[in-house]
Design a protein around this motif. Structure first.
Motif, PDB file in Angstrom:
ATOM      1  N   TYR A   7       0.842  -1.206   0.000  1.00 27.17           N
ATOM      2  CA  TYR A   7       0.000   0.000   0.000  1.00 27.17           C
ATOM      3  C   TYR A   7       0.873   1.249   0.000  1.00 27.17           C
ATOM      4  CZ  TYR A   7      -3.509   3.409   1.423  1.00 27.17           C
ATOM      5  OH  TYR A   7      -4.332   4.515   1.470  1.00 27.17           O
ATOM      6  N   SER A   8       1.847   1.270   0.886  1.00 26.79           N
ATOM      7  CA  SER A   8       2.730   2.429   1.006  1.00 26.79           C
ATOM      8  C   SER A   8       3.522   2.678  -0.275  1.00 26.79           C
ATOM      9  CB  SER A   8       3.692   2.222   2.177  1.00 26.79           C
ATOM     10  OG  SER A   8       4.679   3.216   2.188  1.00 26.79           O
ATOM     11  N   ILE A   9       4.079   1.628  -0.859  1.00 28.59           N
ATOM     12  CA  ILE A   9       4.868   1.779  -2.086  1.00 28.59           C
ATOM     13  C   ILE A   9       3.995   2.338  -3.202  1.00 28.59           C
ATOM     14  CG2 ILE A   9       6.130   0.551  -3.902  1.00 28.59           C
ATOM     15  CD1 ILE A   9       7.118  -1.379  -1.645  1.00 28.59           C
ATOM     16  N   LEU A  10       2.811   1.762  -3.370  1.00 26.67           N
ATOM     17  CA  LEU A  10       1.906   2.259  -4.412  1.00 26.67           C
ATOM     18  C   LEU A  10       1.534   3.718  -4.177  1.00 26.67           C
ATOM     19  CD1 LEU A  10      -0.487  -0.819  -4.775  1.00 26.67           C
ATOM     20  CD2 LEU A  10       1.236  -0.050  -6.432  1.00 26.67           C
ATOM     21  N   ILE A  38       5.711   8.232   3.928  1.00 25.20           N
ATOM     22  CA  ILE A  38       6.817   7.343   4.259  1.00 25.20           C
ATOM     23  C   ILE A  38       7.485   7.711   5.586  1.00 25.20           C
ATOM     24  CG2 ILE A  38       8.607   8.559   2.978  1.00 25.20           C
ATOM     25  CD1 ILE A  38       8.025   4.800   2.958  1.00 25.20           C
ATOM     26  N   LYS A  39       7.492   8.982   5.945  1.00 23.55           N
ATOM     27  CA  LYS A  39       8.157   9.393   7.183  1.00 23.55           C
ATOM     28  C   LYS A  39       7.439   8.862   8.416  1.00 23.55           C
ATOM     29  CE  LYS A  39      10.296  13.346   5.150  1.00 23.55           C
ATOM     30  NZ  LYS A  39      10.286  14.751   4.890  1.00 23.55           N
ATOM     31  N   PHE A  64       2.348   3.662  11.075  1.00 17.79           N
ATOM     32  CA  PHE A  64       1.282   3.061  10.278  1.00 17.79           C
ATOM     33  C   PHE A  64       1.327   1.539  10.339  1.00 17.79           C
ATOM     34  CE2 PHE A  64       0.396   1.433   5.885  1.00 17.79           C
ATOM     35  CZ  PHE A  64      -0.977   1.589   5.887  1.00 17.79           C
ATOM     36  N   LEU A  65       2.514   0.965  10.342  1.00 16.36           N
ATOM     37  CA  LEU A  65       2.671  -0.482  10.231  1.00 16.36           C
ATOM     38  C   LEU A  65       1.943  -1.266  11.334  1.00 16.36           C
ATOM     39  CD1 LEU A  65       3.872  -2.645   8.459  1.00 16.36           C
ATOM     40  CD2 LEU A  65       5.971  -2.497   9.777  1.00 16.36           C
ATOM     41  N   ALA A 100      14.271   0.000   0.639  1.00 19.35           N
ATOM     42  CA  ALA A 100      14.221  -0.945   1.757  1.00 19.35           C
ATOM     43  C   ALA A 100      14.430  -0.268   3.107  1.00 19.35           C
ATOM     44  CB  ALA A 100      15.255  -2.049   1.545  1.00 19.35           C
ATOM     45  N   SER A 101      15.348   0.667   3.178  1.00 24.51           N
ATOM     46  CA  SER A 101      15.640   1.310   4.465  1.00 24.51           C
ATOM     47  C   SER A 101      14.456   2.135   4.980  1.00 24.51           C
ATOM     48  CB  SER A 101      16.895   2.174   4.363  1.00 24.51           C
ATOM     49  OG  SER A 101      16.699   3.225   3.446  1.00 24.51           O
ATOM     50  N   ASP A 102      13.598   2.610   4.083  1.00 27.17           N
ATOM     51  CA  ASP A 102      12.409   3.341   4.525  1.00 27.17           C
ATOM     52  C   ASP A 102      11.496   2.454   5.375  1.00 27.17           C
ATOM     53  OD1 ASP A 102      13.002   5.763   3.187  1.00 27.17           O
ATOM     54  OD2 ASP A 102      12.205   4.955   1.317  1.00 27.17           O
ATOM     55  N   TYR A 103      11.524   1.156   5.117  1.00 27.84           N
ATOM     56  CA  TYR A 103      10.664   0.209   5.816  1.00 27.84           C
ATOM     57  C   TYR A 103      11.420  -0.629   6.849  1.00 27.84           C
ATOM     58  CZ  TYR A 103       7.789   1.547   1.898  1.00 27.84           C
ATOM     59  OH  TYR A 103       7.090   2.279   0.977  1.00 27.84           O
ATOM     60  N   GLU A 104      12.706  -0.344   6.979  1.00 30.60           N
ATOM     61  CA  GLU A 104      13.572  -1.094   7.896  1.00 30.60           C
ATOM     62  C   GLU A 104      13.498  -2.589   7.615  1.00 30.60           C
ATOM     63  OE1 GLU A 104      12.550   0.222  11.863  1.00 30.60           O
ATOM     64  OE2 GLU A 104      13.661   2.081  11.583  1.00 30.60           O
ATOM     65  N   ILE A 105      13.578  -2.934   6.323  1.00 25.75           N
ATOM     66  CA  ILE A 105      13.634  -4.323   5.891  1.00 25.75           C
ATOM     67  C   ILE A 105      14.889  -4.499   5.042  1.00 25.75           C
ATOM     68  CG2 ILE A 105      11.136  -4.695   5.998  1.00 25.75           C
ATOM     69  CD1 ILE A 105      11.017  -4.344   2.952  1.00 25.75           C
TER      70      ILE A 105
END
Length: 101
Positions: free
Chosen positions: A11-14, A92-93, A98-99, A26-31
Motif C-alpha cells: 500500500y505504502s509503495i503504491l 513514508i516518514k 502506520f505499520l 528498503a531502508s524506509d521500511y527497515e527491511i
C-alpha cells in the motif's frame, strides 16, 4: 513479516509512487534489500506495477520509473480496496507508526 505487514508495505509503495516525492527503498521500511526486492517482484507479478517500469539488476539493485503509468489499474484498485488505511497513512516518514495498525 506477516501478510498484513506486506500488504501495508505494498500500500505504502503504491501510494508513494502515485503521490510521493520519491520512490521508497528498503531502508524506509527497515527491511532488507532482499525482502524489498521480493515485495517489488510480487507487485510486478501481481500486475500492481507496470513491468516495463521496473528493472532488476544482476549485481543487485532495482530501478522503478516514477511516471503516470507505473502503477496499473490493478494497483489503483488495491489502494481503493484498502482505503481504510488512507486516514492512518501520512507518508513514508510516518510509516513506522502506520505499520502496527
Amino acid at each position: 513479516m506477516n501478510s498484513n505487514e506486506i500488504k501495508k508495505i505494498i500500500y505504502s509503495i503504491l501510494k508513494e509512487i502515485l503521490e510521493g516525492d520519491s520512490i521508497p527503498n528498503a531502508s524506509d521500511y527497515e527491511i532488507s534489500d532482499e525482502q524489498f526486492y521480493e515485495i517489488i517482484s510480487l507487485m510486478k507479478n501481481e500486475c500492481y506495477l507496470n513491468p516495463k517500469k521496473v528493472d532488476f539488476f544482476i549485481g543487485g539493485g532495482i530501478h522503478i520509473q516514477k511516471s503516470i503509468d507505473t502503477v496499473t489499474m490493478k494497483g489503483i484498485n488495491f489502494l481503493e480496496e484498502n482505503s481504510k488505511w488512507s486516514k492512518f497513512y501520512k507518508g513514508i516518514k510516518e510509516f513506522r507508526d502506520f505499520l502496527p495498525i
